[in-house]
Design an enzyme around this catalytic site. Structure first.
Site, mmCIF file in Angstrom:
data_model
loop_
_atom_site.group_PDB
_atom_site.id
_atom_site.type_symbol
_atom_site.label_atom_id
_atom_site.label_comp_id
_atom_site.label_asym_id
_atom_site.label_seq_id
_atom_site.Cartn_x
_atom_site.Cartn_y
_atom_site.Cartn_z
ATOM 1 N N ASP A 96 -7.960 1.200 7.293
ATOM 2 C CA ASP A 96 -7.750 1.537 6.059
ATOM 3 C C ASP A 96 -7.090 0.588 5.269
ATOM 4 O O ASP A 96 -7.428 0.045 4.219
ATOM 5 C CB ASP A 96 -6.943 2.868 5.818
ATOM 6 C CG ASP A 96 -7.872 4.168 6.099
ATOM 7 O OD1 ASP A 96 -9.250 3.991 5.958
ATOM 8 O OD2 ASP A 96 -7.402 5.104 6.291
ATOM 9 N N ASP A 124 -4.268 -1.108 9.980
ATOM 10 C CA ASP A 124 -5.280 -0.599 10.589
ATOM 11 C C ASP A 124 -6.524 -0.639 9.515
ATOM 12 O O ASP A 124 -6.416 -1.350 8.954
ATOM 13 C CB ASP A 124 -5.068 1.138 10.366
ATOM 14 C CG ASP A 124 -4.373 1.738 9.064
ATOM 15 O OD1 ASP A 124 -4.644 0.885 8.125
ATOM 16 O OD2 ASP A 124 -3.934 2.712 8.990
ATOM 17 N N ASP A 162 -1.436 -1.901 5.565
ATOM 18 C CA ASP A 162 -1.481 -1.561 7.055
ATOM 19 C C ASP A 162 -2.230 -2.401 7.935
ATOM 20 O O ASP A 162 -3.280 -2.533 7.654
ATOM 21 C CB ASP A 162 -1.533 -0.099 7.037
ATOM 22 C CG ASP A 162 -0.629 0.783 6.331
ATOM 23 O OD1 ASP A 162 0.608 0.311 5.765
ATOM 24 O OD2 ASP A 162 -0.978 1.818 5.907
ATOM 25 N N GLU A 174 0.804 -1.167 -0.066
ATOM 26 C CA GLU A 174 0.224 0.049 0.164
ATOM 27 C C GLU A 174 0.902 1.312 -0.138
ATOM 28 O O GLU A 174 1.562 1.566 1.068
ATOM 29 C CB GLU A 174 -0.815 -0.138 1.307
ATOM 30 C CG GLU A 174 -1.786 1.163 1.484
ATOM 31 C CD GLU A 174 -2.371 1.143 2.843
ATOM 32 O OE1 GLU A 174 -2.773 2.136 3.460
ATOM 33 O OE2 GLU A 174 -2.582 -0.127 3.400
#
Length: 603
Positions: A511, A509, A507, A434
């Site tokens: 997102d 998280d 990641d 990403e």
């Protein structure tokens, strides 16, 4: 000269497998595999028998319990297995015959069952054969009867009367054989989906799942008065319906004509994928069969005929294709017939040719009536189909252009791809990362020989909300297609895949989870073969780094961090470092926590 060299082959070379021996010798022939799929199939076979009692009108409740020691108990309140001696085998109870003989059951004739999913009479005996231990308890004729088996289906003794009761039903408790299966741990979510499905297909039948393998134990109950209409509502719950009223109809054929029942519930939504689920005698025929063929043919024919009659499809316009008519369609097809013909014991495809005509005739007539009676929704459906046809034509043109540019094969690799030197796909890995910053860290961290890196910019296109022509115009999607090198959709060729590990490295998280979901959706819709081949993985990078006594601990969730800090509450700890993105990790950290094949976690 050896026998093999001499080519000798005589009667002594013929092996006879008695009783349940064939099942233990070749379990895959009966349950599909000895992996997780085959393991869960054991439960399905026992549950199918209980549901057959419901189809016969004698069972209203089925309870499946996952025991703490990896055993399973399936309980129903049906009639119970007959306990008297079998007339063909005096001195042997019907319970023992059913549990130890292949192709023994109440579904081959007589009046026991008019419709059943447990067709072949091998289900529960196969479960017995592949279990290290099994206990059958029958409640019938005012008494409780018990019989146990071990060592792959061998009786521990005869059927025993063990108390009095007014209840009826059967309880099967079994423990899968560890020497047969790759794992003996059942997944509650997998069974939950199946039991919910069975509750939808059997109106008002209560299905219960109790999981005692976790603490505290969990309990889920499913019961649906709306049957398959509720099923379609459930499948469409996260989508925007194109028309509010459900399309539902059913048809029953007289016994004189061979019998059989057919019902369908359907509703179009604004999405672009087809979701048609088919069942025969409540068995999920996920490979389709004649009932699906009849439905699809009638659906396409009826919509085209209505569109012409209503003036929604002009004379010069070509007929809509089946894929146009099914875009955005969610449907559940359920047929019930006396003598279903399935392909294989695992029953994934229906072969009865006569059911095709019943389904096709009923759909032609009843769907046409519905469209005539609902002109507003009917117009919206036809417009949806016409837009799908336009999208199909545009997608073909886009694909032709893309193919001419060499983007659907490995002829021209995308500029952002940092490839590996290894040319053997089975040894090569592709990390989809990403953002460019994470891509830079991954490039520095990687093993240049076997690990390739493809950075993507943010969230890729949601292919559930876009047609193929728009998808092919998306730069990130085209980079993915080109890097993998095997095409898409019906042109996809698994043998051309350039990497046998395609790893979503996003990641840790929310997102990152969203991007991973979008990537997996793309693979599932347009390269499903790589998913089913086991080529797609998700890496699990850390979310936190916590320094304790000059040692860094990497953690993937808030819960893990709290547990670690709790174990070291007597120390003065510095605040944890939260990795907002993979780009914040230096290449040594990224390698050690996420990319090193010896230490990484993939799922």
């Amino acid at each position: 000269m050896t026998d093999a060299q001499s080519g000798s082959y005589d009667a002594a070379d013929i092996t006879i497998l008695e009783g349940l021996e064939p099942v233990r010798k070749r379990p895959g022939m009966y349950i599909g595999s000895t992996g997780e799929r085959g393991l869960h199939h054991l439960v399905y076979e026992v549950v199918d028998n209980a549901v057959d009692e419901a189809l016969a009108g004698y069972c209203t409740r089925v309870v499946v319990t996952l025991l703490a020691d990896d055993g399973v108990r399936v309980e129903d309140n049906g009639r119970g297995i007959p306990v008297d001696d079998h007339p063909a085998q005096p001195g042997t109870s019907a319970v023992e015959v059913v549990m130890t003989k292949l192709h023994a059951g109440g579904k081959f004739g007589g009046d026991g069952y008019s419709v059943s999913g447990g067709l072949h009479g091998v289900g529960v005996s196969v479960v017995n054969a592949l279990s290290s231990r099994l206990v059958t308890e029958v409640r019938r004729d005012g008494a409780i009867w018990r019989m146990s088996f071990s060592g792959g289906g061998k009786p521990d003794g005869p059927l025993q009367r063990d108390g009095e009761t007014d209840a009826t039903g059967t309880i099967q408790t079994f423990w899968p054989d560890e020497s047969v299966f790759e794992t003996t741990h059942f997944d509650a979510e997998t069974l939950e989906r199946r039991l919910r499905e069975m509750a939808f297909l059997n109106r008002d039948l209560e299905m219960v799942l109790v999981d005692q393998s976790v603490s505290p134990e969990t309990r889920r109950e499913f019961r649906y008065g709306g049957g398959i209409e509720d099923f379609v509502r459930h499948l469409n719950s996260a989508k925007e319906a194109l028309h509010e009223e459900m399309i539902y109809f059913s048809e029953q054929r007289p016994d004189a004509d061979g019998g059989g029942e057919f019902e369908v519930a359907m509703q179009w939504n604004t999405a672009f994928s087809e979701s048609v689920h088919s069942f025969a005698n409540t068995i999920n025929t996920h490979e389709g069969g004649t009932h699906v063929e009849g439905f699809r043919a009638a659906l396409t024919n009826t919509i085209n005929r209505y569109a012409r009659t209503a003036g929604l499809l002009r004379e010069k316009e070509e007929n809509l294709l089946g894929e146009d008519c099914r875009e955005g369609l969610t449907a559940v097809i359920s047929v019930k017939l006396r003598e279903p013909q399935f392909e294989g014991q695992t029953k994934t495809k229906l072969g009865n040719t006569d059911i095709r005509s019943l389904v096709q005739t009923a759909t032609n007539q009843r769907l046409a009536d519905w469209l005539e009676q609902h002109p507003g929704p009917a117009k919206a459906i036809v417009e949806k189909c016409k837009n799908a046809a336009q999208g199909r034509i545009a997608a073909r043109k886009a694909r032709d252009i893309t193919r001419r540019k060499g983007l659907l094969d490995s002829g021209g690799l995308p500029g952002k791809l940092v490839d590996c030197s290894e040319k053997d796909p089975s040894l090569s890995e592709l990390f989809i990362v990403e953002g460019n910053s994470a891509g830079g860290s991954a490039v520095k961290a990687r093993d240049r020989r076997t690990q390739a890196i493809l950075p993507i910019r943010g969230k890729i296109l949601n292919v559930e909300k876009a047609r193929l022509d728009k998808m092919l115009g998306n730069v990130e999607i085209r980079s993915l297609i080109t890097a993998i090198g095997a095409g898409i959709s019906e042109e996809f060729d698994l043998s051309k895949v350039r990497y046998h590990k395609i790893i979503c490295l996003t990641d840790a998280d929310v997102d990152g989870a969203h991007i991973r979901t979008l990537l997996l959706t793309f693979f599932f819709r347009y390269m499903r073969d790589i998913v089913e081949a086991g080529f797609v993985y998700s890496a699990q990078p850390p979310l936190y780094g916590q320094m304790i006594d000059k040692k860094m601990y990497y953690l993937q969730s808030d819960r893990e961090l709290e547990e670690l800090r709790g174990r070291h509450s007597d120390k003065k700890l510095a605040p944890a470092q939260r990795f907002k993105g993979l780009g914040e990790m230096d290449h040594d950290e990224l390698w050690a926590t996420t990319m090193d094949p010896q230490r990484r976690v993939l799922r």
